[in-house]
Design a protein around this motif. Structure first.
Motif, PDB file in Angstrom:
ATOM      1  N   UNK A   1       4.472  -5.073  -1.349  1.00  8.68           N
ATOM      2  CA  UNK A   1       3.052  -4.706  -1.203  1.00  8.68           C
ATOM      3  C   UNK A   1       2.794  -3.668  -0.115  1.00  8.68           C
ATOM      4  N   UNK A   2       3.391  -2.496  -0.286  1.00  8.79           N
ATOM      5  CA  UNK A   2       3.181  -1.405   0.667  1.00  8.79           C
ATOM      6  C   UNK A   2       2.506  -0.232  -0.039  1.00  8.79           C
ATOM      7  N   UNK A   3       1.644   0.456   0.653  1.00  4.95           N
ATOM      8  CA  UNK A   3       1.022   1.656   0.109  1.00  4.95           C
ATOM      9  C   UNK A   3       1.866   2.875   0.455  1.00  4.95           C
ATOM     10  N   UNK A   4       1.714   3.926  -0.342  1.00  3.66           N
ATOM     11  CA  UNK A   4       2.356   5.220  -0.072  1.00  3.66           C
ATOM     12  C   UNK A   4       3.873   5.128   0.033  1.00  3.66           C
ATOM     13  N   UNK A   5       4.498   4.340  -0.811  1.00  2.00           N
ATOM     14  CA  UNK A   5       5.954   4.321  -0.853  1.00  2.00           C
ATOM     15  C   UNK A   5       6.400   5.640  -1.473  1.00  2.00           C
ATOM     16  N   UNK A   6       7.058   6.478  -0.684  1.00  2.00           N
ATOM     17  CA  UNK A   6       7.393   7.816  -1.186  1.00  2.00           C
ATOM     18  C   UNK A   6       8.802   7.868  -1.761  1.00  2.00           C
ATOM     19  N   UNK A   7       9.112   9.025  -2.354  1.00  2.00           N
ATOM     20  CA  UNK A   7      10.386   9.153  -3.057  1.00  2.00           C
ATOM     21  C   UNK A   7      11.579   9.125  -2.104  1.00  2.00           C
ATOM     22  N   UNK A   8      11.386   9.478  -0.846  1.00  2.00           N
ATOM     23  CA  UNK A   8      12.485   9.416   0.113  1.00  2.00           C
ATOM     24  C   UNK A   8      12.787   7.980   0.498  1.00  2.00           C
ATOM     25  N   UNK A   9      11.785   7.122   0.460  1.00  2.00           N
ATOM     26  CA  UNK A   9      12.025   5.699   0.693  1.00  2.00           C
ATOM     27  C   UNK A   9      12.667   5.060  -0.537  1.00  2.00           C
ATOM     28  N   UNK A  10      12.258   5.530  -1.715  1.00  2.00           N
ATOM     29  CA  UNK A  10      12.848   5.008  -2.953  1.00  2.00           C
ATOM     30  C   UNK A  10      14.313   5.415  -3.044  1.00  2.00           C
TER      31      UNK A  10
END
Length: 209
Positions: free
Chosen positions: A17-26
């Motif tokens: 449940x986090x907002x703004x999970x970006x592609x670098x975190x993925x």
């Protein structure tokens, strides 16, 4: 046709449940040098999943390392999932890990385009519906959730939620089509066009020689 094609999927649901999970975190940038779609799953959420740089010490606090969630295939996340750079490697990692659907209030545009090509359904639900699902999952750890692309419905326990998904994405996911597959569907027309062009504009053939 891809082996990832599906119409109705029922699988273990996990919530991040986090907002703004970006592609670098993925998928961190150091793994983008890989060129084959296979093998990216082990690097998914790398900085969260491991305590060391070599990926040998799993973080026991991260949800995907916990019993019952290692085979999760449905992800619940916060709004603006997939923001950041346009790397298609992020959906590759999610798909290779085994995710079939992601539920969130909103997604980044380019990430949305890339996901359907890799058999991942991005399902937009209202924030209060996502909140309900997060609470439901916390009380039913390791439970299954069902996604139906025919009825456009999410089934969680005795509750169901309707969603919208464009027909192009549905067709890609149900048939396992990527851009090459869609192009090859028009192979006959493409060849006919090339033959006509050779007759009408033969000088173009000379230019390419």
């Amino acid at each position: 046709m891809s082996a990832r094609n599906w119409t109705i999927h029922k699988g273990v649901v996990v919530s991040i449940p986090r907002e703004d999970i970006d592609t670098d975190q993925i998928l961190p940038k150091q793994f983008m040098k890989l060129i084959d779609k296979k093998g990216f799953g082990k690097h998914l959420f790398y900085d969260w999943r491991y305590l060391d740089l070599e990926g040998k010490i799993p973080n026991p606090k991260f949800i995907l390392n916990q019993d019952g969630f290692r085979n999760a295939s449905v992800l619940i996340a916060g709004k603006n999932f997939g923001c950041g750079s346009s790397r298609e490697h992020a959906p590759w990692a999610l798909a290779d890990f085994g995710f079939k659907a992601i539920l969130a209030p909103s997604f980044a545009d380019i990430f949305s385009i890339n996901s359907a090509k890799n058999g991942i359904a991005l399902i937009r639900l209202k924030e209060e519906e996502i909140q309900y699902l997060n609470e439901w999952v916390s009380k039913n750890l390791g439970t299954l959730i069902q996604i139906n692309l025919e009825t456009l419905e999410v089934q969680a326990g005795d509750q169901s939620f309707n969603f919208e998904l464009d027909s192009a994405s549905i067709n890609r996911i149900r048939n396992g089509w990527d851009d090459i597959d869609i192009t090859l569907k028009n192979a006959k027309e493409i060849l006919e066009f090339e033959e006509i062009r050779k007759i009408e504009k033969p000088f173009l053939e000379v230019c390419w020689l």
